[in-house]
Every structure is written in C-alpha cells, then in structure tokens.
Scaffold this active site. Structure first.
Site, PDB file in Angstrom:
ATOM      1  N   ARG A 157      -1.109   7.646   2.171  1.00  0.00           N
ATOM      2  CA  ARG A 157      -0.651   8.585   3.193  1.00  0.00           C
ATOM      3  C   ARG A 157      -1.821   8.909   4.103  1.00  0.00           C
ATOM      4  O   ARG A 157      -2.911   9.267   3.602  1.00  0.00           O
ATOM      5  CB  ARG A 157      -0.150   9.882   2.536  1.00  0.00           C
ATOM      6  CG  ARG A 157       1.157   9.754   1.781  1.00  0.00           C
ATOM      7  CD  ARG A 157       1.352  10.951   0.865  1.00  0.00           C
ATOM      8  NE  ARG A 157       0.279  11.011  -0.135  1.00  0.00           N
ATOM      9  CZ  ARG A 157      -0.001  12.110  -0.838  1.00  0.00           C
ATOM     10  NH1 ARG A 157       0.692  13.222  -0.655  1.00  0.00           N
ATOM     11  NH2 ARG A 157      -0.976  12.092  -1.726  1.00  0.00           N
ATOM     12  N   GLU A 158      -1.633   8.799   5.390  1.00  0.00           N
ATOM     13  CA  GLU A 158      -2.735   9.155   6.291  1.00  0.00           C
ATOM     14  C   GLU A 158      -3.076  10.628   6.080  1.00  0.00           C
ATOM     15  O   GLU A 158      -2.200  11.457   5.869  1.00  0.00           O
ATOM     16  CB  GLU A 158      -2.329   8.871   7.737  1.00  0.00           C
ATOM     17  CG  GLU A 158      -2.229   7.370   7.995  1.00  0.00           C
ATOM     18  CD  GLU A 158      -1.944   7.031   9.436  1.00  0.00           C
ATOM     19  OE1 GLU A 158      -1.200   6.072   9.680  1.00  0.00           O
ATOM     20  OE2 GLU A 158      -2.450   7.743  10.315  1.00  0.00           O
ATOM     21  N   LYS A 195       8.791   2.387  11.651  1.00  0.00           N
ATOM     22  CA  LYS A 195       8.901   0.917  11.716  1.00  0.00           C
ATOM     23  C   LYS A 195       9.524   0.361  10.441  1.00  0.00           C
ATOM     24  O   LYS A 195      10.335  -0.568  10.489  1.00  0.00           O
ATOM     25  CB  LYS A 195       7.570   0.268  12.032  1.00  0.00           C
ATOM     26  CG  LYS A 195       6.671  -0.007  10.865  1.00  0.00           C
ATOM     27  CD  LYS A 195       5.442  -0.774  11.280  1.00  0.00           C
ATOM     28  CE  LYS A 195       4.363  -0.566  10.255  1.00  0.00           C
ATOM     29  NZ  LYS A 195       4.682  -1.082   8.916  1.00  0.00           N
ATOM     30  N   ARG A 248       0.795   7.240  16.665  1.00  0.00           N
ATOM     31  CA  ARG A 248       1.894   6.268  16.668  1.00  0.00           C
ATOM     32  C   ARG A 248       3.217   6.926  16.294  1.00  0.00           C
ATOM     33  O   ARG A 248       3.311   7.578  15.253  1.00  0.00           O
ATOM     34  CB  ARG A 248       1.573   5.105  15.727  1.00  0.00           C
ATOM     35  CG  ARG A 248       0.471   4.199  16.275  1.00  0.00           C
ATOM     36  CD  ARG A 248       0.100   3.092  15.329  1.00  0.00           C
ATOM     37  NE  ARG A 248      -0.632   3.598  14.159  1.00  0.00           N
ATOM     38  CZ  ARG A 248      -1.173   2.766  13.254  1.00  0.00           C
ATOM     39  NH1 ARG A 248      -1.053   1.461  13.372  1.00  0.00           N
ATOM     40  NH2 ARG A 248      -1.835   3.266  12.229  1.00  0.00           N
ATOM     41  N   CYS A 271       4.325   4.136   9.876  1.00  0.00           N
ATOM     42  CA  CYS A 271       5.053   3.471   8.792  1.00  0.00           C
ATOM     43  C   CYS A 271       6.528   3.804   8.745  1.00  0.00           C
ATOM     44  O   CYS A 271       7.364   2.901   8.880  1.00  0.00           O
ATOM     45  CB  CYS A 271       4.386   3.812   7.466  1.00  0.00           C
ATOM     46  SG  CYS A 271       2.851   2.914   7.245  1.00  0.00           S
ATOM     47  N   GLU A 326       0.851  -1.191   0.000  1.00  0.00           N
ATOM     48  CA  GLU A 326       0.000   0.000   0.000  1.00  0.00           C
ATOM     49  C   GLU A 326       0.884   1.239   0.000  1.00  0.00           C
ATOM     50  O   GLU A 326       1.995   1.219   0.506  1.00  0.00           O
ATOM     51  CB  GLU A 326      -0.907   0.006   1.231  1.00  0.00           C
ATOM     52  CG  GLU A 326      -0.196  -0.145   2.563  1.00  0.00           C
ATOM     53  CD  GLU A 326       0.243   1.188   3.160  1.00  0.00           C
ATOM     54  OE1 GLU A 326       1.090   1.177   4.046  1.00  0.00           O
ATOM     55  OE2 GLU A 326      -0.251   2.240   2.707  1.00  0.00           O
ATOM     56  N   ALA A 376      11.908  20.784   6.278  1.00  0.00           N
ATOM     57  CA  ALA A 376      12.684  20.574   7.513  1.00  0.00           C
ATOM     58  C   ALA A 376      11.781  20.747   8.728  1.00  0.00           C
ATOM     59  O   ALA A 376      10.761  21.433   8.672  1.00  0.00           O
ATOM     60  CB  ALA A 376      13.821  21.575   7.567  1.00  0.00           C
TER      61      ALA A 376
HETATM   62  C1  UDX Z   1      -1.002  -2.131   8.635  1.00  0.00           C
HETATM   63  C2  UDX Z   1       0.440  -2.527   8.842  1.00  0.00           C
HETATM   64  O1  UDX Z   1       0.804  -2.148  10.184  1.00  0.00           O
HETATM   65  C3  UDX Z   1       1.328  -1.790   7.897  1.00  0.00           C
HETATM   66  O2  UDX Z   1       2.647  -2.343   7.975  1.00  0.00           O
HETATM   67  C4  UDX Z   1       0.868  -1.966   6.490  1.00  0.00           C
HETATM   68  O3  UDX Z   1       1.641  -1.091   5.675  1.00  0.00           O
HETATM   69  C5  UDX Z   1      -0.615  -1.707   6.331  1.00  0.00           C
HETATM   70  O4  UDX Z   1      -1.402  -2.393   7.313  1.00  0.00           O
HETATM   71  P1  UDX Z   1      -2.309  -0.198   9.730  1.00  0.00           P
HETATM   72  O5  UDX Z   1      -3.572  -0.353   8.977  1.00  0.00           O
HETATM   73  O6  UDX Z   1      -1.901   1.153  10.191  1.00  0.00           O
HETATM   74  O7  UDX Z   1      -1.096  -0.750   8.888  1.00  0.00           O
HETATM   75  O8  UDX Z   1      -2.358  -1.205  10.975  1.00  0.00           O
HETATM   76  P2  UDX Z   1      -3.351  -1.068  12.207  1.00  0.00           P
HETATM   77  O9  UDX Z   1      -3.913   0.304  12.260  1.00  0.00           O
HETATM   78  O10 UDX Z   1      -2.593  -1.633  13.342  1.00  0.00           O
HETATM   79  O11 UDX Z   1      -4.549  -2.039  11.818  1.00  0.00           O
HETATM   80  C6  UDX Z   1      -4.427  -3.426  11.908  1.00  0.00           C
HETATM   81  C7  UDX Z   1      -5.852  -3.941  12.187  1.00  0.00           C
HETATM   82  O12 UDX Z   1      -5.874  -5.354  12.056  1.00  0.00           O
HETATM   83  C8  UDX Z   1      -6.321  -3.629  13.605  1.00  0.00           C
HETATM   84  O13 UDX Z   1      -7.596  -3.081  13.559  1.00  0.00           O
HETATM   85  C9  UDX Z   1      -6.325  -4.986  14.291  1.00  0.00           C
HETATM   86  O14 UDX Z   1      -7.308  -5.088  15.289  1.00  0.00           O
HETATM   87  C10 UDX Z   1      -6.629  -5.898  13.128  1.00  0.00           C
HETATM   88  N1  UDX Z   1      -6.217  -7.286  13.287  1.00  0.00           N
HETATM   89  C11 UDX Z   1      -4.970  -7.603  13.720  1.00  0.00           C
HETATM   90  C12 UDX Z   1      -7.131  -8.297  12.931  1.00  0.00           C
HETATM   91  O15 UDX Z   1      -8.264  -8.005  12.580  1.00  0.00           O
HETATM   92  N2  UDX Z   1      -6.752  -9.607  13.017  1.00  0.00           N
HETATM   93  C13 UDX Z   1      -5.513  -9.953  13.448  1.00  0.00           C
HETATM   94  O16 UDX Z   1      -5.233 -11.153  13.512  1.00  0.00           O
HETATM   95  C14 UDX Z   1      -4.581  -8.931  13.814  1.00  0.00           C
HETATM   96  C1  UDX Z   2       3.856   7.287   4.523  1.00  0.00           C
HETATM   97  C2  UDX Z   2       4.117   7.200   3.027  1.00  0.00           C
HETATM   98  O1  UDX Z   2       4.056   8.504   2.457  1.00  0.00           O
HETATM   99  C3  UDX Z   2       3.060   6.325   2.364  1.00  0.00           C
HETATM  100  O2  UDX Z   2       3.351   6.195   0.985  1.00  0.00           O
HETATM  101  C4  UDX Z   2       3.092   4.946   3.029  1.00  0.00           C
HETATM  102  O3  UDX Z   2       2.154   4.086   2.440  1.00  0.00           O
HETATM  103  C5  UDX Z   2       2.809   5.076   4.501  1.00  0.00           C
HETATM  104  O4  UDX Z   2       3.769   5.955   5.096  1.00  0.00           O
HETATM  105  P1  UDX Z   2       2.308   8.613   6.165  1.00  0.00           P
HETATM  106  O5  UDX Z   2       3.189   7.952   7.197  1.00  0.00           O
HETATM  107  O6  UDX Z   2       0.854   8.560   6.314  1.00  0.00           O
HETATM  108  O7  UDX Z   2       2.628   7.956   4.715  1.00  0.00           O
HETATM  109  O8  UDX Z   2       2.716  10.164   6.143  1.00  0.00           O
HETATM  110  P2  UDX Z   2       3.639  11.068   5.238  1.00  0.00           P
HETATM  111  O9  UDX Z   2       2.803  12.155   4.719  1.00  0.00           O
HETATM  112  O10 UDX Z   2       4.440  10.266   4.307  1.00  0.00           O
HETATM  113  O11 UDX Z   2       4.642  11.717   6.336  1.00  0.00           O
HETATM  114  C6  UDX Z   2       5.463  10.817   7.048  1.00  0.00           C
HETATM  115  C7  UDX Z   2       6.188  11.627   8.119  1.00  0.00           C
HETATM  116  O12 UDX Z   2       7.176  12.467   7.505  1.00  0.00           O
HETATM  117  C8  UDX Z   2       5.293  12.536   8.949  1.00  0.00           C
HETATM  118  O13 UDX Z   2       5.678  12.460  10.311  1.00  0.00           O
HETATM  119  C9  UDX Z   2       5.589  13.942   8.405  1.00  0.00           C
HETATM  120  O14 UDX Z   2       5.453  14.929   9.418  1.00  0.00           O
HETATM  121  C10 UDX Z   2       7.050  13.803   7.991  1.00  0.00           C
HETATM  122  N1  UDX Z   2       7.453  14.698   6.913  1.00  0.00           N
HETATM  123  C11 UDX Z   2       6.852  14.573   5.694  1.00  0.00           C
HETATM  124  C12 UDX Z   2       8.479  15.615   7.135  1.00  0.00           C
HETATM  125  O15 UDX Z   2       9.005  15.709   8.247  1.00  0.00           O
HETATM  126  N2  UDX Z   2       8.886  16.412   6.119  1.00  0.00           N
HETATM  127  C13 UDX Z   2       8.313  16.331   4.870  1.00  0.00           C
HETATM  128  O16 UDX Z   2       8.714  17.093   3.980  1.00  0.00           O
HETATM  129  C14 UDX Z   2       7.266  15.392   4.659  1.00  0.00           C
END
Ligand code: UDX
Ligand code: UDX
Length: 459
Positions: free
Chosen positions: A156-157, A265, A330, A262, A153, A254
C-alpha cells in the site's frame, strides 16, 4: 563467460513505486540488487541514494543500501541481469482505452531480459497482469532454461516499506515449482504465510484482492447514501458492521472512494478480462459506477451548500494526492472534483502537503498553494479531499476568520465536526447529517444527537 545465476543477486526492472520499494527492501535483507530503469532522471536519483518518489522511510533506506553497495541503479539490461538468479519485472501496466492492462512495457522488459539472462535464472512478474499472461510469456519464450513465475505485490502506498518487511502473505505462482520456491524465499520470515500455486491463480489472487477491497469500499459508499436518506450515521453503521470479524472495519470508510495507480486500473482490467472470457462481472461494473458517483456526490454537496450555483464562488480544496502519505496523483479523486467544480464555474484554490509538484502539470488552470490557510482565504467553502493529518489539526477559528463563507464539506469524514460547528461553521460529510445549521433546519443534526458513544465493554 556468462556469470552463473545466483539467487543472492536480484535484478529489478522498473524503479517505480513498487519496483523501488522492493529493491530497497531486498537490499536491506542483504541481497545484491541491481535496478534497471529507463528514465534517466529516476535512475540518477536512485544511483545517488535519493528516492524519486515520496514513500515514508524510503529516502533513508535507499541512501543506506546504496552507500553499502547492496543496491545499484544500472543503465543497461545486460548489466542488470548479469549473474542474477531472479529478475523481477515491475514495470507499468497502465489501462488501454478499453480498460485492459497494457502489457507492452512488460513484454519489452521480458524480451530484453531473455536476451541476456543467465541459464537457470527465474523471471518473476510483479506487475499486475491479466490471467494467463505469465504462462503465455513462458510458452512464447525461446529460453527454455529460464522459468517464469507470477510474484504479485501487496504494497500500500504510504506504508509500502512496512508491507514489504512484514508481508501479510507471500504469493508466488508458476508451473515450475522449484522456481516458485526460489522466489517465495525472497520475502517474509519463518512465520510468513506463503501460498505457492499455479501462475493463473496467483494472477487472480492479485486482481481479486484489489477488486474485492474496491468493491467493499463501494458497498459502504452505497450504505452511506442510504444513511443520508434515512438520517442514519454511516460511521456508526461501519463500526457496527466492522465488529463482525468476517467483515472487519478496514476498508469500510465512506467518502470520495478509491483512486490511485492500482484499484482503478485493476478493477477495470479484471472486468475487461472477464468480458474477454465471456463473463459479465456485474459486481465490478457496479463498484466502478458507485465509485465515480462519489466524486459527483461530493461536488453536489458543495453546489447545494452554496445555494445551487458555483459560478464565481471560491472553493478551497484540502488535499490532492489520492490518499495521505503519498505524492501519487494517479487517478486521484481530487482531479475529478476540481474539474467538476471548475466546469460549474467555481474558482478553485487547492493545497497538499507533498503532491503539489506532481499535481501542477495535471491542474494547469488551478491555483495551488502550500499553506492551507492561504487556500481558505476568501473562500466561500472548503472541501476536504485527502485526509492528511495536518487538516484535522487546522485552527478553525482562524479558518473562518479568513473565509468568506462557513461551509465545510468533508469528503473523508475525517474532520472534527465539533471544532467546526463550535466556531460557527456548517459541517457536511458523506453519509451523515449536516451539522451546524439552525436546529429547525430539516436534515440537520445537533452534535448531541449524533455524538458517537464509545462502546461500553460488557462483562
Ligand atoms: C507497477 C505496475 O503499474 C503495477 O501494475 C504493479 O502492481 C506494480 O508495478 P508502479 O510501480 O506504480 O506499479 O508503476 P510505475 O510507478 O509506473 O513504475 C514503473 C517504472 O518502470 C517506471 O519508473 C518506468 O520508468 C519503468 N520502466 C518502464 C522501465 O524501467 N522499463 C520499461 O521498459 C518500462
Ligand atoms: C492498494 C492495495 O491496498 C494494495 O494491496 C495493492 O498492492 C495496491 O493497491 P493503495 O492503492 O496504495 O494499495 O492504497 P489503499 O490504501 O489500498 O487505498 C486505495 C484507495 O481506496 C485510496 O484511494 C483510498 O482513499 C481508498 N479507500 C481506502 C477508501 O476510500 N476507503 C477505505 O476504507 C480505504
């Protein structure tokens, strides 16, 4: 009679930030989507068409697709995978103590699905997993009538629905190309670029993308430090560098650095994975260290700005979520910053437009308030941690009337320094000179001297 595998029926395991957005998007596209979620509260919210997470637009979409019957939350794996042609695994892969991705949730979900899934179905791993995981899951599976692919995936959140509806690319990797093509057809449209490859390459596309973006951010943060030492302005430097299409301006902001579920980790997992294969990935080690020190640099600015001691001083922290337009705490930089400030004796009052509920259990000893003007009341200093638009619009005259001090440290270089210095404030940021000090103070900069001149179109 087990229903045959039908690619119009999709099962998604895990209603998290990624699984739920993907489920809602596929349901919106007309697929029959069933979400399997172990957390009963989360499952009940989804069943009621209510999003358990803050993601712009998700509430409305979820309500619509649940009402139309295109999306259902189910309790058991057998209900979820019944008739599904594609089972998407989107459960958590949190870091273990040594940084490696913990695959226990993925393995459990796959084992349960394999016991129930229809012949000919495809299991698509969307959770970010170390290189070789998808292939190992396939080899370890007793169901040779079920294929495995890696389906990373790139959401971006805060803009996840947009990223899902209009993906910059669709990457699917696997050793069974028919299965790869079936999954690749799930997202995007006729103009979407699709990369179909082996599963290990797809796994590394995901890790490599996040790690590169994180490294790019750490690079500009190192440049910001040099700007502070030389009197340059990192915003001009980033603008100038970003004009090179090979570099690009995005992810060159900056500040406090990266947080979230993401980048932290995935960067650590990639560095650890490389180590297991005998490689010291020095660039990643440096990127991780630079990122950690950005929090310390921010805290140090508050410490220095308040005369070298934070003991008993009140500091207002604006923004807690790891980035704006999400409630996700997180690995949020705010958690380290608040902890550091309190360790130095400061009294912290923090605020955030949407993340307070998730922040409260993580910051039990910290006062959390809804209203930023309440947060700044009596404060000796203000620290901007998350660049929510509401903080850019603050009435700084009112802020300074309610503060005890006048120091503002902008951890995301997002505030209007003129609005702050124009009302007697001292503006400190990341990678630029301090503004609002008396002109004679070394290291200060007048607004005029550092005003960014908009580029003059040539020709
Ligand atoms: C997850 C992974 O952490 C990330 O590495 C990947 O890129 C996308 O999927 P995220 O959706 O942020 O990212 O994870 P999280 O918000 O922790 O959601 C996982 C969900 O799975 C939780 O709601 C959890 O309750 C659920 N879960 C976990 C199940 O339904 N069954 C399980 O066995 C374990
Ligand atoms: C990221 C990746 O962009 C996405 O493709 C992947 O699937 C999941 O992880 P996300 O973590 O939701 O998405 O946020 P993103 O907008 O990428 O920002 C990541 C972190 O970098 C944030 O803490 C943000 O504050 C920081 N950031 C981003 C900077 O410090 N400087 C920048 O110029 C951009």
């Amino acid at each position: 009679m087990t229903p045959q595998a039908d690619d119009q029926v999709i099962c998604i395991i895990g209603a998290g930030y990624v699984g739920l957005v993907t489920a809602a998007g596929l349901a919106e596209a007309g697929r029959q989507v069933k979400v399997v979620e172990v957390d009963a509260d989360r499952r009940a919210a989804v069943a009621a068409g209510i999003s358990p997470i803050f993601e712009p637009g998700l509430d409305e979409l979820l309500s619509a697709v649940v009402a139309s019957g295109h999306l259902r939350a189910v309790e058991t794996m057998s209900a979820g995978v019944a008739g599904a042609g594609i089972v998407i695994v989107a459960v958590g892969t949190p870091p273990t103590h040594d940084g490696e991705a913990d695959l226990s949730q993925v393995r459990q979900a796959v084992d349960q699905a394999l016991g129930e899934v229809a012949p000919g179905a495809v299991i698509a791993i969307k959770s970010t997993v170390p290189p070789g995981t998808t292939r190992a899951l396939a080899r370890g599976s007793s169901r040779k009538d079920v294929a495995f692919v890696m389906f990373p995936e790139f959401l971006r959140e805060g803009s996840a629905l947009e990223d899902l509806r209009h993906p910059s690319r669709v990457v699917v990797g696997g050793e069974d190309m028919a299965a790869v093509r079936r999954v690749a057809a799930l997202l995007g449209g006729p103009d979407t670029t699709r990369l179909l490859c082996d599963s290990v390459s797809a796994e590394l596309v995901k890790y490599g993308s996040n790690a590169f973006l994180a490294t790019k951010i750490s690079f500009i943060n190192e440049m910001a430090q040099l700007c502070e030492l030389t009197g340059a302005d990192i915003e001009h430097v980033a603008d100038g560098m970003g004009l090179d299409p090979r570099i690009g301006r995005s992810f060159l902001s900056a500040g406090l650095g990266w947080g979230g579920s993401c980048f932290p980790k995935d960067v650590r997992a990639l560095e650890t994975s490389a180590g297991y294969h005998g490689q010291s990935f020095w660039l990643l080690k440096a990127a991780i260290e630079v990122n950690s020190q950005q929090r310390r640099r921010f805290t140090a600015k508050l410490l220095q700005g308040l005369g070298g001691s934070l003991e008993g001083r009140r500091v207002a922290i604006l923004g807690l979520a790891f980035k704006p337009f999400t409630d996700d705490m997180r690995q949020a930089p705010a958690l380290e910053v608040v902890r550091q400030l309190e360790d130095l004796g400061a009294i912290v009052v923090a605020t955030d437009p949407v993340a307070l509920a998730r922040a409260r259990p993580l910051l039990p000893g910290t006062s959390l308030v809804d209203d930023p003007y309440d947060a700044v009341t009596g404060a000796d200093a203000v620290g901007l941690v998350t660049e929510w638009p509401v903080y850019r619009e603050l009435d700084w005259g009112r802020v300074f009337a309610q503060m005890r001090g006048r120091l503002v440290v902008d951890g995301r270089n997002c505030l209007d320094s003129r609005a702050i210095t124009g009302r007697g404030g001292i503006y400190v940021s990341m990678g630029r000179r301090t503004r609002g000090l008396p002109e004679t103070t070394p290291g200060s900069a007048s607004e005029a001297a550092t005003a960014s001149v908009p580029p003059v179109p040539l020709g």
